[in-house]
Design a protein around this motif. Structure first.
Motif, mmCIF file in Angstrom:
data_model
loop_
_atom_site.group_PDB
_atom_site.id
_atom_site.type_symbol
_atom_site.label_atom_id
_atom_site.label_comp_id
_atom_site.label_asym_id
_atom_site.label_seq_id
_atom_site.Cartn_x
_atom_site.Cartn_y
_atom_site.Cartn_z
ATOM 1 N N ASN A 64 1.384 14.817 8.940
ATOM 2 C CA ASN A 64 0.512 14.738 7.690
ATOM 3 C C ASN A 64 1.332 15.170 6.702
ATOM 4 O OD1 ASN A 64 -1.775 14.905 6.629
ATOM 5 N ND2 ASN A 64 -3.151 15.541 8.192
ATOM 6 N N PHE A 65 0.845 15.090 5.636
ATOM 7 C CA PHE A 65 1.384 15.593 4.372
ATOM 8 C C PHE A 65 1.192 17.167 4.368
ATOM 9 C CE2 PHE A 65 -0.091 11.364 3.137
ATOM 10 C CZ PHE A 65 1.086 10.751 2.736
ATOM 11 N N ASN A 66 2.398 17.738 4.116
ATOM 12 C CA ASN A 66 2.341 19.045 3.959
ATOM 13 C C ASN A 66 2.758 19.857 2.603
ATOM 14 O OD1 ASN A 66 1.672 19.221 6.763
ATOM 15 N ND2 ASN A 66 3.817 19.080 7.497
ATOM 16 N N PHE A 67 2.559 20.900 2.183
ATOM 17 C CA PHE A 67 2.599 21.601 0.952
ATOM 18 C C PHE A 67 3.042 23.259 1.054
ATOM 19 C CE2 PHE A 67 -0.041 17.917 0.498
ATOM 20 C CZ PHE A 67 0.150 17.401 -0.663
ATOM 21 N N HIS A 68 3.953 23.493 0.039
ATOM 22 C CA HIS A 68 3.948 25.034 0.236
ATOM 23 C C HIS A 68 2.667 25.623 -0.335
ATOM 24 C CE1 HIS A 68 8.075 25.624 1.723
ATOM 25 N NE2 HIS A 68 8.605 25.002 0.769
ATOM 26 N N GLU A 69 2.381 26.903 0.003
ATOM 27 C CA GLU A 69 1.490 27.653 -0.783
ATOM 28 C C GLU A 69 1.360 27.717 -2.300
ATOM 29 O OE1 GLU A 69 -0.603 32.244 -0.717
ATOM 30 O OE2 GLU A 69 1.240 31.680 0.218
ATOM 31 N N SER A 70 0.404 27.356 -3.006
ATOM 32 C CA SER A 70 0.312 27.293 -4.319
ATOM 33 C C SER A 70 1.269 26.266 -5.013
ATOM 34 C CB SER A 70 0.657 28.616 -4.895
ATOM 35 O OG SER A 70 -0.340 29.659 -4.535
ATOM 36 N N LEU A 75 6.138 18.181 0.753
ATOM 37 C CA LEU A 75 7.299 18.654 1.459
ATOM 38 C C LEU A 75 8.035 17.423 2.433
ATOM 39 C CD1 LEU A 75 6.166 22.110 3.083
ATOM 40 C CD2 LEU A 75 7.494 21.469 1.136
ATOM 41 N N ARG A 76 9.161 17.370 2.261
ATOM 42 C CA ARG A 76 9.763 16.309 2.852
ATOM 43 C C ARG A 76 10.767 16.671 3.647
ATOM 44 N NH1 ARG A 76 8.048 11.516 0.567
ATOM 45 N NH2 ARG A 76 6.885 11.763 -1.672
ATOM 46 N N PRO A 77 11.582 15.740 4.762
ATOM 47 C CA PRO A 77 10.903 14.379 4.978
ATOM 48 C C PRO A 77 9.562 14.148 5.806
ATOM 49 C CG PRO A 77 12.597 14.872 6.577
ATOM 50 C CD PRO A 77 12.494 16.288 5.689
ATOM 51 N N GLU A 79 7.088 12.759 8.399
ATOM 52 C CA GLU A 79 7.155 11.997 9.725
ATOM 53 C C GLU A 79 6.844 10.561 9.766
ATOM 54 O OE1 GLU A 79 8.510 13.842 12.241
ATOM 55 O OE2 GLU A 79 8.457 15.712 11.233
ATOM 56 N N ASN A 80 7.323 9.968 10.863
ATOM 57 C CA ASN A 80 7.192 8.416 10.642
ATOM 58 C C ASN A 80 5.530 8.129 11.064
ATOM 59 O OD1 ASN A 80 9.926 8.073 10.813
ATOM 60 N ND2 ASN A 80 9.998 8.124 12.977
ATOM 61 N N GLY A 81 4.713 8.749 11.694
ATOM 62 C CA GLY A 81 3.395 8.663 11.742
ATOM 63 C C GLY A 81 2.581 8.314 10.460
ATOM 64 N N VAL A 82 3.237 9.099 9.227
ATOM 65 C CA VAL A 82 2.491 9.012 8.135
ATOM 66 C C VAL A 82 2.764 7.759 7.460
ATOM 67 C CG1 VAL A 82 2.228 10.169 5.865
ATOM 68 C CG2 VAL A 82 2.587 11.638 7.851
ATOM 69 N N ASP A 83 4.072 7.606 7.290
ATOM 70 C CA ASP A 83 4.186 6.119 6.795
ATOM 71 C C ASP A 83 3.675 4.950 7.319
ATOM 72 O OD1 ASP A 83 5.200 7.255 4.253
ATOM 73 O OD2 ASP A 83 7.599 7.368 5.031
ATOM 74 N N GLU A 84 3.625 5.049 8.673
ATOM 75 C CA GLU A 84 3.277 4.062 9.491
ATOM 76 C C GLU A 84 1.828 3.599 9.152
ATOM 77 O OE1 GLU A 84 2.108 3.189 14.432
ATOM 78 O OE2 GLU A 84 3.871 4.486 13.743
ATOM 79 N N GLY A 85 0.973 4.942 9.022
ATOM 80 C CA GLY A 85 -0.335 4.671 8.754
ATOM 81 C C GLY A 85 -0.588 4.208 7.286
ATOM 82 N N ILE A 86 0.125 4.555 6.260
ATOM 83 C CA ILE A 86 0.030 4.295 4.981
ATOM 84 C C ILE A 86 0.578 2.531 5.007
ATOM 85 C CG2 ILE A 86 0.910 4.254 2.443
ATOM 86 C CD1 ILE A 86 -0.538 6.652 3.741
ATOM 87 N N GLU A 87 1.349 2.096 5.706
ATOM 88 C CA GLU A 87 1.760 0.611 5.832
ATOM 89 C C GLU A 87 0.386 -0.245 6.306
ATOM 90 O OE1 GLU A 87 5.248 0.401 8.134
ATOM 91 O OE2 GLU A 87 6.470 0.878 6.383
ATOM 92 N N LYS A 88 -0.207 0.423 7.517
ATOM 93 C CA LYS A 88 -1.596 -0.273 8.011
ATOM 94 C C LYS A 88 -2.453 -0.167 6.887
ATOM 95 C CE LYS A 88 -0.186 0.352 12.697
ATOM 96 N NZ LYS A 88 -0.437 1.065 14.049
ATOM 97 N N LEU A 89 -2.547 0.946 6.461
ATOM 98 C CA LEU A 89 -3.575 1.112 5.349
ATOM 99 C C LEU A 89 -3.419 -0.137 4.186
ATOM 100 C CD1 LEU A 89 -6.190 2.417 3.958
ATOM 101 C CD2 LEU A 89 -4.355 4.053 2.993
ATOM 102 N N ASN A 90 -2.370 -0.108 3.663
ATOM 103 C CA ASN A 90 -1.999 -1.253 2.836
ATOM 104 C C ASN A 90 -2.266 -2.559 3.271
ATOM 105 O OD1 ASN A 90 -0.964 -2.122 0.449
ATOM 106 N ND2 ASN A 90 1.097 -2.078 0.960
ATOM 107 N N ASP A 91 -1.952 -2.771 4.242
ATOM 108 C CA ASP A 91 -2.180 -4.249 4.995
ATOM 109 C C ASP A 91 -3.811 -4.509 5.071
ATOM 110 O OD1 ASP A 91 0.581 -4.781 5.131
ATOM 111 O OD2 ASP A 91 0.394 -4.175 7.537
ATOM 112 N N TYR A 92 -4.492 -3.253 5.144
ATOM 113 C CA TYR A 92 -5.950 -3.805 5.140
ATOM 114 C C TYR A 92 -6.639 -3.657 3.796
ATOM 115 C CZ TYR A 92 -10.731 -2.323 6.827
ATOM 116 O OH TYR A 92 -12.228 -2.230 6.919
ATOM 117 N N ILE A 93 -6.376 -2.748 2.900
ATOM 118 C CA ILE A 93 -7.241 -2.853 1.739
ATOM 119 C C ILE A 93 -6.445 -3.772 0.735
ATOM 120 C CG2 ILE A 93 -7.868 -0.528 2.284
ATOM 121 C CD1 ILE A 93 -6.093 0.580 -0.108
#
Length: 295
Positions: A64-70, A75-77, A79-93
């Motif tokens: 998932n996407f993570n953030f420091h408090e406030s 936060l990077r890098p 994980e692969n699962g995030v961008d894999e999901g975004i690629e599939k989302l792009n192909d869909y919409i």
């Protein structure tokens, strides 16, 4: 004969020691593996879920996407699962003009909002939106929202996945022409103390900033322009430089808050366009300003 027995005893001791060493190390290695597995299982997980409320698309990953408090910087890098999901989302919409993606950012009541947005959730959603754009999804396809939420997953001051995704058939930016006209008529005006270049946005200014960002996302061929103004104190040359410095300072602030640097123009007016009398303290204060608008 005694020497033969002695040699046999020594050999037996050596063989026993060897096998004892092998078995001992295997046990230690196994123990380390088991302990590491337990630690990994105790880490908090907030899965990234993307679903179509009116269709069949569904994606889930423990990344998932993570953030420091406030904070609202992803936060990077990732994980692969995030961008894999975004690629599939792009192909869909992307092929479907009726599909949009709602990105909702969450924040806790005790977090500080150091962004230019009305709340930290919107700032986080905007950061995620910019990542989606970098992955090829059009900004016209993305709606951003922010909500307060108290049951967020937190690990050592890191907010784990404080975002939600939902595919819808609605764009949240209505009456674009009216919004753009209002921004031009009522731009963001920031005031500076003499010789200083620091600023804090009011709630009203944060709301206007959100309008600017959404207008840039949904409407082609518009950009931000920042005008730097000064009072008449000092030389004309120095005031032109001061006006430029103030405009550039605001530009860096807007870039950190998600507007592309290439979409921002800075212009110094120096002391040339006063809106009040430079002979009074109140007048000079009004003239020391930076104006943020769109064109």
């Amino acid at each position: 004969m005694k020497s033969v027995y002695l040699v046999a005893i020594i050999i037996t001791i050596l063989i026993g020691s060897f096998f004892n060493w092998i078995l001992c190390c295997d046990a230690i290695a196994e123990e380390v593996v088991v302990e590491r597995t337990v630690v990994e299982k105790t880490l908090p997980v907030n899965p990234l879920i993307i679903e179509d409320s009116t269709g069949t698309f569904s994606y889930r990953t423990n990344d998932n996407f993570n953030f420091h408090e406030s904070d609202f910087i992803i936060l990077r890098p990732l994980e692969n699962g995030v961008d894999e999901g975004i690629e599939k989302l792009n192909d869909y919409i992307s092929p479907n003009e009726q599909k949009f993606i709602d990105v909702t950012g969450f924040y806790a009541a005790n977090e500080r909002n150091n962004s230019a947005f009305p709340n930290l959730g919107l700032a986080r959603a905007n950061s995620v939106k910019n990542h989606l754009i970098a992955m090829g999804i059009s900004s016209k396809k993305i709606n951003t929202y922010g909500e307060i939420k108290e049951d967020l997953v937190v690990n050592d001051s890191i907010y784990v996945g404080p975002v939600a995704f939902l595919i819808t058939e609605d764009s949240n930016f209505k009456n674009a022409e009216a919004v753009i006209a209002r921004i031009k008529e009522e731009p963001i005006v920031l005031y500076f103390e003499t010789g200083k270049s620091t600023i804090t946005l009011t709630d009203e200014q944060r709301a206007k900033y959100l309008d600017i960002v959404r207008a840039m996302d949904k409407v082609d061929d518009i950009s931000v322009v920042i005008y730097g103004h000064t009072d008449s104190t000092g030389s004309t040359e120095n005031n032109m430089a001061l006006g430029k410095g103030r405009a550039e300072f605001i530009k860096s602030y807007l870039v950190r808050n998600g507007i592309p640097e290439t979409s921002i123009e800075t212009i110094s007016k120096g002391e040339q366009e006063p809106v009040a009398d430079n002979n009074t303290t109140e007048g000079r204060a009004k003239n020391r300003r930076t104006v943020i608008t769109i064109k």
